[in-house]
Design a protein around this motif. Structure first.
Motif, PDB file in Angstrom:
ATOM      1  N   TRP A   1      31.440  34.250   7.404  1.00 27.60           N
ATOM      2  CA  TRP A   1      31.000  32.921   6.986  1.00 27.60           C
ATOM      3  C   TRP A   1      32.184  32.141   6.429  1.00 27.60           C
ATOM      4  O   TRP A   1      33.123  32.717   5.875  1.00 27.60           O
ATOM      5  CB  TRP A   1      29.897  33.035   5.927  1.00 27.60           C
ATOM      6  N   GLU A   2      32.096  30.830   6.586  1.00 31.55           N
ATOM      7  CA  GLU A   2      33.191  29.979   6.101  1.00 31.55           C
ATOM      8  C   GLU A   2      33.463  30.212   4.615  1.00 31.55           C
ATOM      9  O   GLU A   2      34.620  30.273   4.189  1.00 31.55           O
ATOM     10  CB  GLU A   2      32.847  28.506   6.353  1.00 31.55           C
ATOM     11  N   PHE A   3      32.416  30.363   3.823  1.00 33.21           N
ATOM     12  CA  PHE A   3      32.617  30.553   2.380  1.00 33.21           C
ATOM     13  C   PHE A   3      33.247  31.907   2.065  1.00 33.21           C
ATOM     14  O   PHE A   3      33.912  32.060   1.033  1.00 33.21           O
ATOM     15  CB  PHE A   3      31.312  30.362   1.594  1.00 33.21           C
ATOM     16  N   GLU A   4      33.053  32.894   2.934  1.00 33.32           N
ATOM     17  CA  GLU A   4      33.724  34.179   2.724  1.00 33.32           C
ATOM     18  C   GLU A   4      35.237  34.024   2.901  1.00 33.32           C
ATOM     19  O   GLU A   4      36.035  34.645   2.173  1.00 33.32           O
ATOM     20  CB  GLU A   4      33.189  35.224   3.705  1.00 33.32           C
ATOM     21  N   ILE A   5      35.627  33.199   3.854  1.00 34.66           N
ATOM     22  CA  ILE A   5      37.048  32.928   4.062  1.00 34.66           C
ATOM     23  C   ILE A   5      37.613  32.183   2.847  1.00 34.66           C
ATOM     24  O   ILE A   5      38.712  32.486   2.367  1.00 34.66           O
ATOM     25  CB  ILE A   5      37.251  32.107   5.354  1.00 34.66           C
TER      26      ILE A   5
ATOM     27  N   ASN B   1      29.737  26.357   4.752  1.00 30.98           N
ATOM     28  CA  ASN B   1      28.535  27.197   4.616  1.00 30.98           C
ATOM     29  C   ASN B   1      27.991  27.717   5.948  1.00 30.98           C
ATOM     30  O   ASN B   1      26.852  28.179   6.010  1.00 30.98           O
ATOM     31  CB  ASN B   1      27.436  26.434   3.868  1.00 30.98           C
ATOM     32  N   GLN B   2      28.812  27.641   7.003  1.00 34.18           N
ATOM     33  CA  GLN B   2      28.341  28.050   8.323  1.00 34.18           C
ATOM     34  C   GLN B   2      28.998  29.355   8.768  1.00 34.18           C
ATOM     35  O   GLN B   2      30.079  29.721   8.314  1.00 34.18           O
ATOM     36  CB  GLN B   2      28.633  26.948   9.348  1.00 34.18           C
TER      37      GLN B   2
ATOM     38  N   LYS C   1      50.644  33.600   1.675  1.00 38.43           N
ATOM     39  CA  LYS C   1      49.989  34.881   1.412  1.00 38.43           C
ATOM     40  C   LYS C   1      48.496  34.804   1.722  1.00 38.43           C
ATOM     41  O   LYS C   1      47.920  35.726   2.324  1.00 38.43           O
ATOM     42  CB  LYS C   1      50.196  35.287  -0.055  1.00 38.43           C
ATOM     43  N   ALA C   2      47.873  33.702   1.315  1.00 45.75           N
ATOM     44  CA  ALA C   2      46.438  33.554   1.546  1.00 45.75           C
ATOM     45  C   ALA C   2      46.129  33.431   3.033  1.00 45.75           C
ATOM     46  O   ALA C   2      45.152  34.014   3.531  1.00 45.75           O
ATOM     47  CB  ALA C   2      45.916  32.323   0.796  1.00 45.75           C
ATOM     48  N   PHE C   3      46.951  32.690   3.762  1.00 49.23           N
ATOM     49  CA  PHE C   3      46.691  32.512   5.192  1.00 49.23           C
ATOM     50  C   PHE C   3      46.860  33.828   5.948  1.00 49.23           C
ATOM     51  O   PHE C   3      46.054  34.178   6.814  1.00 49.23           O
ATOM     52  CB  PHE C   3      47.620  31.450   5.766  1.00 49.23           C
ATOM     53  N   ARG C   4      47.891  34.582   5.623  1.00 46.34           N
ATOM     54  CA  ARG C   4      48.080  35.882   6.288  1.00 46.34           C
ATOM     55  C   ARG C   4      46.915  36.829   5.962  1.00 46.34           C
ATOM     56  O   ARG C   4      46.486  37.612   6.822  1.00 46.34           O
ATOM     57  CB  ARG C   4      49.417  36.491   5.881  1.00 46.34           C
ATOM     58  N   ARG C   5      46.411  36.759   4.742  1.00 50.36           N
ATOM     59  CA  ARG C   5      45.248  37.575   4.365  1.00 50.36           C
ATOM     60  C   ARG C   5      44.047  37.219   5.251  1.00 50.36           C
ATOM     61  O   ARG C   5      43.329  38.098   5.735  1.00 50.36           O
ATOM     62  CB  ARG C   5      44.928  37.320   2.883  1.00 50.36           C
ATOM     63  N   VAL C   6      43.871  35.918   5.474  1.00 54.04           N
ATOM     64  CA  VAL C   6      42.734  35.449   6.272  1.00 54.04           C
ATOM     65  C   VAL C   6      42.862  35.875   7.734  1.00 54.04           C
ATOM     66  O   VAL C   6      41.862  36.211   8.388  1.00 54.04           O
ATOM     67  CB  VAL C   6      42.605  33.914   6.139  1.00 54.04           C
ATOM     68  N   LEU C   7      44.078  35.879   8.259  1.00 55.62           N
ATOM     69  CA  LEU C   7      44.265  36.305   9.654  1.00 55.62           C
ATOM     70  C   LEU C   7      43.772  37.737   9.865  1.00 55.62           C
ATOM     71  O   LEU C   7      43.297  38.080  10.953  1.00 55.62           O
ATOM     72  CB  LEU C   7      45.739  36.200  10.045  1.00 55.62           C
ATOM     73  N   ASN C   8      43.879  38.559   8.835  1.00 55.93           N
ATOM     74  CA  ASN C   8      43.406  39.943   8.928  1.00 55.93           C
ATOM     75  C   ASN C   8      41.914  40.080   8.641  1.00 55.93           C
ATOM     76  O   ASN C   8      41.329  41.139   8.886  1.00 55.93           O
ATOM     77  CB  ASN C   8      44.183  40.830   7.938  1.00 55.93           C
ATOM     78  N   PHE C   9      41.323  39.027   8.114  1.00 56.81           N
ATOM     79  CA  PHE C   9      39.922  39.080   7.682  1.00 56.81           C
ATOM     80  C   PHE C   9      38.951  38.504   8.708  1.00 56.81           C
ATOM     81  O   PHE C   9      37.837  39.005   8.891  1.00 56.81           O
ATOM     82  CB  PHE C   9      39.787  38.321   6.350  1.00 56.81           C
ATOM     83  N   VAL C  10      39.379  37.442   9.386  1.00 53.04           N
ATOM     84  CA  VAL C  10      38.454  36.691  10.247  1.00 53.04           C
ATOM     85  C   VAL C  10      38.047  37.495  11.466  1.00 53.04           C
ATOM     86  O   VAL C  10      38.868  38.119  12.139  1.00 53.04           O
ATOM     87  CB  VAL C  10      39.087  35.347  10.668  1.00 53.04           C
ATOM     88  N   LYS C  11      36.749  37.446  11.756  1.00 57.87           N
ATOM     89  CA  LYS C  11      36.194  38.035  12.977  1.00 57.87           C
ATOM     90  C   LYS C  11      34.843  37.378  13.208  1.00 57.87           C
ATOM     91  O   LYS C  11      34.287  36.736  12.300  1.00 57.87           O
ATOM     92  CB  LYS C  11      36.048  39.551  12.840  1.00 57.87           C
ATOM     93  N   PRO C  12      34.270  37.507  14.402  1.00 58.97           N
ATOM     94  CA  PRO C  12      32.957  36.904  14.650  1.00 58.97           C
ATOM     95  C   PRO C  12      31.931  37.385  13.621  1.00 58.97           C
ATOM     96  O   PRO C  12      31.874  38.574  13.286  1.00 58.97           O
ATOM     97  CB  PRO C  12      32.618  37.381  16.057  1.00 58.97           C
ATOM     98  N   GLY C  13      31.174  36.433  13.110  1.00 58.73           N
ATOM     99  CA  GLY C  13      30.121  36.773  12.160  1.00 58.73           C
ATOM    100  C   GLY C  13      30.451  36.484  10.707  1.00 58.73           C
ATOM    101  O   GLY C  13      29.550  36.440   9.866  1.00 58.73           O
TER     102      GLY C  13
END
Length: 430
Positions: A210-214, A251-252, A196-208
């Motif tokens: 931050w690693e901590f947001e993921i 943190n990047q 569930k968490a990984f699928r959520r991240v696939l919809n969240f990630v985009k350029p810009g």
């Protein structure tokens, strides 16, 4: 606890299996972990000692489990000692286990309050010859802190110097490495939360981003599904950060064209899952990135097929190394001369794949298991090959958790978590 109650038949069976391996007229003692201080009145969130949990299901500090299968008094063949709860504790800390609830959780019928421990312990010690002590002998263990168990073992040896002492660890190494179906079901829940968490991240990630947001997105999904959180310190490594195997700063900023390597997974009911995936920040792999990705995925698939009863861990890694060498030759990262002139103790492929492929997983992320003995059915292993290329600014690792079967290929507990490069791209661009 956030997790649903566990069927106490698991703990009853685990104790029975452990006691069957004890020598005659012996008892074994298991202590809860300490609550560790941070400073002032702050403490680290409590984590139970895995062995007392494995044998009792008790997930509470200041608890002791005593096993004495040959005790003349049948009531004292299994004993739990717990901190006595009261109304004051209930107001300030919440309810602790009552004797009735402890029986319900563990199946142990005899429960005393901790204040009675020394009196009861002196009695049973007069009736036994040998004491099994609980020690941490995992091959990766590097413990500098004195634990509650360490203090107890020191006290025991000073108080009862005439008794023989044995270690519980060799018994537990074997028992814990082979999972009961109840344990496998719990680990499946941990893997499903991770999905569930990984699928959520696939919809969240985009350029810009931050690693901590993921990291925050994943933690959100873990908590809302009854997990305490990450099973281990999360690795969310964009770009060249992926070439630091235990990068945990997170943190990047994630840049267009980069890949992000995740080594992040949920715990559930103290059981671990362990996932690695690598995805493109912008939703599309470059041709080179996809070629390396598919090579890692191929190694993973071939390695997984080898996890069958009878396989020896060390031999397995040698064979995985041969497959990885072939892939690295195909990618142009190695040439034939590199392989012909390699150091047998550090083969050429280790330049790009320097860690092991598999480890036991269960109550601990790197779980107990005797690596010199053949693999057996119902052992659970990770499979996690990787290729790391600092000169090209990315690293790729892919990892699933699999259960060895009596026959055929292992059962992949993470089969529903996207892994094929094309599927990753499709989901990220849908």
């Amino acid at each position: 606890m956030k997790y649903h109650p566990i069927n106490n038949q698991l703990f009853i069976k685990n104790r029975k299996n452990f006691m069957a391996q004890m020598s005659s007229n012996s008892l074994a003692v298991f202590n809860s972990n300490d609550i560790y201080p941070i400073g002032a009145d702050s403490t680290i969130p409590f984590q139970q000692d895995r062995n007392i949990f494995y044998l009792s299901g008790v997930d509470q500090e200041e608890s002791i489990l005593l096993l004495f299968p040959d005790c003349p008094n049948p009531k004292h063949r299994e004993i739990l000692f717990l901190t006595e709860t009261n109304d004051h504790i209930a107001v300030w800390e919440g309810e602790k286990l009552t004797k009735e609830k402890a029986f319900e959780t563990s199946g142990v019928k005899t429960v005393y309050w901790l204040q009675d421990f020394e009196k009861i312990f002196k009695e049973v010690m007069s009736q036994c010859d040998t004491v099994y002590i609980n020690t941490n002998e995992h091959y990766r263990a590097n413990v500098t802190t004195q634990t509650r168990e360490d203090r107890f073992n020191k006290w025991l040896k000073e108080k009862f110097p005439a008794h023989s002492v044995k270690k519980s660890n060799p018994i537990l190494q074997r028992l814990r490495s082979v999972k009961d179906q109840i344990e496998i079901d719990i680990m499946q829940q941990a893997c499903d939360i991770t999905e569930k968490a990984f699928r959520r991240v696939l919809n969240f990630v985009k350029p810009g981003v931050w690693e901590f947001e993921i990291e925050a997105e994943m933690m959100h999904e873990f908590l809302r599904n009854r997990s305490k959180g990450f099973a281990y310190t999360p690795i969310i490594a964009a770009g060249n950060n992926a070439n630091v195997l235990h990068y945990i700063e997170n943190n990047q900023q994630c840049k267009d064209g980069d890949l992000i390597l995740f080594d992040t997974a949920a715990e559930y009911a103290n059981y671990s899952s362990d996932l690695s995936r690598t995805i493109p920040v912008n939703g599309r792999f470059s041709d080179r990135q996809k070629a390396v990705y598919n090579a890692v995925n191929h190694v993973k698939k071939e390695a997984t097929k080898m996890l069958v009863p009878g396989t020896i861990w060390a031999d397995y890694h040698v064979e995985v190394g041969k497959i990885m060498t072939s892939e690295l030759l195909g990618l142009g990262l190695l040439d034939k001369a590199d392989v012909q002139n390699e150091n047998p103790d550090w083969p050429a492929y280790k330049k790009y794949f320097m860690h092991g492929t598999s480890h036991h997983i269960g109550l601990d992320t790197h779980d107990y298991g005797i690596l010199t003995e053949p693999m057996t059915a119902n052992m659970v292993f990770t499979v996690e090959p990787g290729i790391y290329i600092p000169d090209e600014g990315f690293g790729i690792r892919l990892e699933d958790d699999v259960v060895i079967q009596e026959q055929g290929e292992p059962l992949n507990l993470m089969a529903n978590i996207p892994i094929e490069a094309d599927e990753i791209e499709e989901l990220m661009n849908s």
